[in-house]
Every structure is written in structure tokens, then in C-alpha cells.
Design a protein around this motif. Structure first.
Motif, mmCIF file in Angstrom:
data_model
loop_
_atom_site.group_PDB
_atom_site.id
_atom_site.type_symbol
_atom_site.label_atom_id
_atom_site.label_comp_id
_atom_site.label_asym_id
_atom_site.label_seq_id
_atom_site.Cartn_x
_atom_site.Cartn_y
_atom_site.Cartn_z
ATOM 1 N N LYS A 199 11.720 5.762 -9.219
ATOM 2 C CA LYS A 199 12.285 6.577 -8.143
ATOM 3 C C LYS A 199 13.808 6.480 -8.217
ATOM 4 O O LYS A 199 14.352 5.381 -8.378
ATOM 5 N N GLU A 207 19.109 4.767 8.768
ATOM 6 C CA GLU A 207 18.259 3.576 8.730
ATOM 7 C C GLU A 207 19.029 2.421 8.082
ATOM 8 O O GLU A 207 18.769 2.034 6.947
ATOM 9 N N ALA A 225 15.738 10.629 7.534
ATOM 10 C CA ALA A 225 16.082 9.255 7.900
ATOM 11 C C ALA A 225 16.577 8.471 6.682
ATOM 12 O O ALA A 225 15.890 7.583 6.191
ATOM 13 N N PRO A 226 17.771 8.798 6.189
ATOM 14 C CA PRO A 226 18.246 8.102 4.988
ATOM 15 C C PRO A 226 18.647 6.652 5.275
ATOM 16 O O PRO A 226 19.051 6.328 6.395
ATOM 17 N N SER A 227 18.517 5.811 4.265
ATOM 18 C CA SER A 227 19.045 4.453 4.331
ATOM 19 C C SER A 227 20.413 4.495 3.657
ATOM 20 O O SER A 227 20.506 4.908 2.492
ATOM 21 N N LEU A 269 6.382 6.665 0.555
ATOM 22 C CA LEU A 269 6.106 6.077 1.873
ATOM 23 C C LEU A 269 4.695 6.387 2.369
ATOM 24 O O LEU A 269 4.333 6.011 3.491
ATOM 25 N N VAL A 296 10.768 2.268 12.464
ATOM 26 C CA VAL A 296 10.545 3.695 12.237
ATOM 27 C C VAL A 296 9.597 4.271 13.308
ATOM 28 O O VAL A 296 9.790 5.387 13.802
ATOM 29 N N TYR A 317 11.148 -2.476 8.780
ATOM 30 C CA TYR A 317 11.176 -1.009 8.719
ATOM 31 C C TYR A 317 9.994 -0.386 9.464
ATOM 32 O O TYR A 317 10.154 0.559 10.230
ATOM 33 N N ARG A 363 12.762 15.274 11.182
ATOM 34 C CA ARG A 363 13.913 14.386 10.986
ATOM 35 C C ARG A 363 14.099 14.029 9.522
ATOM 36 O O ARG A 363 13.184 14.151 8.697
ATOM 37 N N ARG A 392 8.614 13.457 4.316
ATOM 38 C CA ARG A 392 9.393 12.451 3.594
ATOM 39 C C ARG A 392 8.765 12.223 2.225
ATOM 40 O O ARG A 392 7.740 12.819 1.893
HETATM 41 N N1 GLU Z 1 14.860 5.211 5.285
HETATM 42 C C1 GLU Z 1 13.766 5.508 4.428
HETATM 43 C C2 GLU Z 1 14.266 5.815 3.042
HETATM 44 O O1 GLU Z 1 15.427 6.187 2.877
HETATM 45 C C3 GLU Z 1 12.967 6.708 4.894
HETATM 46 C C4 GLU Z 1 12.139 6.376 6.055
HETATM 47 C C5 GLU Z 1 11.254 7.505 6.551
HETATM 48 O O2 GLU Z 1 11.522 8.691 6.266
HETATM 49 O O3 GLU Z 1 10.334 7.182 7.274
HETATM 50 O O4 GLU Z 1 13.511 5.686 2.101
#
Ligand code: GLU
Length: 301
Positions: free
Chosen positions: A233, A43, A9-11, A199, A181, A177, A7, A195
Motif C-alpha cells: 500500500k 486522525e 479521515a487522513p492520518s 480497513l 473512529v 484507532y 467523510r 475508505r
Molecule cells: N486514518 C485512516 C487512514 O488514513 C483512515 C481511517 C478511516 O477512514 O476510517 O488510513
């Protein structure tokens, strides 16, 4: 072995930029070369940070760049009932306690390797008289988590040093979060998480929650994050440039090269379809540099 499900998972705090493109490319290539499925999740849990229109803009950019995801995009802001259910299960395990501390009150606690505050345990045995509960935290005992990261190698975290008791529901009432998640990765049947390495420190919290909630733990691979000249970042705060039409091939080739893949420069004259053909024939996770960050190309800051 379960079929691969990955997956992205963008914010939706702004448009897709080079940093998020790198995470998208890595997770997509890994899923595709394993014959797997790739899902997208928005997200947007932190409604105050979500920017109107950003979610749609991100999806349109992904489409234009030739990413293909399966099924509906999962949207976190519509899933509060699922997060509340998970929180109730953790409460039933006796692992959740209310916390009255403000951000300021924990501001001088120790820092972990990522510069995040480690909660000093102030409220774990009860809130001081006259104070009101603000957030809910998960009690961390002698919890240790170890895993073999697909890029960074073996990782071992003692949660008391990485986070201490961590927030599940924030003072503003939003679910954290870390909880969302874990609930969503389980609901989407994710088997592999690829990712950004920013993280990496969250993974042990997420693995502890998976353990407590009885969810399977996916495999993890944390790729280097794209940094600007100041070593930050790329993000909305650093005013990272949006991935722009007209430079699609250039951006995809740079993202592959950033990830250590020897994409020939000549591919920049091709179409996204040409690049995906090359990428899926050559992608190798073992070539991704084993570090937490790398300098983004000058034109993409
Ligand atoms: N939404 C998070 C972000 O954009 C990523 C979360 C994830 O991949 O677990 O940094």
C-alpha cells in the motif's frame, strides 16, 4: 432516510499521496452525488507518527484540488475526553480488561486474513501475578458482524477470528484507532463510510463498538487501495510521492480511472473544476472494481 454525511479521515503522517487521494475522491464523489455533506477529520491520534505541518499540507492540497468540506475539520488529538467517556461506558458494561502482554508475547499468535495478529486471550481471565497492566482490551465473545459492503459485497466476520479481544487503550496510553473512529463517526453524524479496503477487517470491530455504545452503524464501502510494484500500500514507509501542484488534473483523472470511472484522458488538459463537473455527472460506485487493491499508475509511486 437520514441525509447523507460522508467523510475523509487522513492520518497526517505525511503529505497527501495518490493512495489517500483515491480515498478522498471516492468518498467525495459518493457524498456529492447523493446530495450529501462531506466532512474531513484529521486522525492525528498517534502523536508520534504525526508529522509537523502534514495536516495543514493535506488540507491545502485538498483545497487546491477543489474539494469542499463542511464545517470545521475535526482533530482527534483534541478529543481524548470523548474517547475516555466511551471507554468508561464500555468498562461499565464489563467488556474491558487490562492486558499485560507485550507485542513480542503475542507475536506467534495466529494471523487473520490481513496478516494482523489475533489476540490469543492470554489476560482475559486476569493478569498473571507479578505482571503489570499495559493496555486495555475489549472482550470479544461469540460476536459476529455482517454487512453488505457497497463495493466488496456481503461480508461476514467472526470477531474471534478477525481480531480476538482488541485494544481500546494502548500500552503507551493512547486511545486506539478502533475506538476513536467509532466515537468520531458518531459525533460527526456520519451515515456512509467510504475508505480503503485495507480497513475492511477493522469494520467488524467498529460495528461491535457501535452496537455496545448504542451508536447507529453507517453504511460502508471499501474501495481498492493503490499498491506499488511490490504490492505494498502506498504510504510514507513506501516513500509515496506527494500529490504535487502542476499535476492536479492528471492526478484527479488517474484517481477516477483507478476507481473504474471512464474519465476521458483529454480531461487531463482541463482544470480541477472541469474534472469535478465530469466526475459528479458520471460517478457510479457500481463501476469501482470489486477487489482490495490495484496497481497505482507508474508516475505516482
Ligand atoms: N486514518 C485512516 C487512514 O488514513 C483512515 C481511517 C478511516 O477512514 O476510517 O488510513
Amino acid at each position: 432516510m437520514k441525509p447523507y454525511r460522508g467523510r475523509f479521515a487522513p492520518s497526517p503522517t505525511g503529505p497527501l499521496h495518490f493512495g489517500s487521494l483515491v480515498a478522498a475522491v471516492a468518498s467525495y464523489c459518493e457524498a456529492r452525488v447523493h446530495g450529501g455533506t462531506w466532512l474531513v477529520r484529521m486522525e492525528d491520534l498517534d502523536v508520534a507518527r504525526a508529522q509537523p505541518g502534514a495536516a495543514d499540507a493535506i488540507l491545502r492540497t485538498l483545497e487546491r484540488l477543489g474539494f469542499a468540506w463542511e464545517g470545521e475539520v475535526m482533530v482527534q488529538s483534541r478529543r481524548t475526553a470523548a474517547y475516555a467517556g466511551a471507554l468508561a461506558r464500555l468498562q461499565a458494561l464489563g467488556r474491558v480488561f487490562p492486558c499485560a502482554c507485550s507485542r513480542k508475547e503475542v507475536a506467534d499468535s495466529s494471523l487473520n486474513f490481513d496478516g494482523e495478529r489475533v489476540y490469543p486471550g492470554t489476560c482475559r481471565n486476569g493478569i498473571a501475578p507479578g505482571r503489570a497492566a499495559r493496555a486495555l482490551r475489549l472482550r470479544v465473545d461469540h460476536d459476529e458482524v455482517g454487512f453488505d459492503d457497497g463495493v466488496q459485497g456481503p461480508v461476514r466476520h467472526e470477531l474471534a477470528r478477525v481480531s480476538g479481544d482488541f485494544v481500546l487503550r494502548r500500552a503507551d496510553g493512547l486511545f486506539a484507532y478502533q475506538l476513536a473512529v467509532v466515537v468520531d463517526d458518531a459525533a460527526q453524524g456520519i451515515t456512509e463510510v467510504v475508505r480503503g479496503a485495507d480497513l475492511l477487517g477493522s469494520t467488524s470491530r467498529q460495528m461491535l463498538l457501535q452496537r455496545l455504545l448504542g451508536f447507529a452503524t453507517p453504511g460502508y464501502a471499501h474501495v481498492p487501495v493503490a499498491l506499488n510494484d511490490a504490492g505494498e500500500k502506498l504510504s510514507k514507509q513506501t516513500l509515496a510521492k506527494a500529490v504535487s501542484p502542476g499535476r492536479d488534473a492528471d492526478q484527479l483523472v488517474h484517481a477516477l480511472q483507478f476507481l473504474g470511472q471512464p474519465a476521458p484522458d483529454g480531461l487531463r488538459q482541463g482544470t480541477p473544476a472541469d474534472i469535478w463537473t465530469w466526475a459528479l455527472a458520471h460517478w457510479n460506485l457500481a463501476d469501482v472494481p470489486r477487489r482490495k487493491g490495484g496497481q497505482a499508475p507508474a508516475g505516482f509511486l
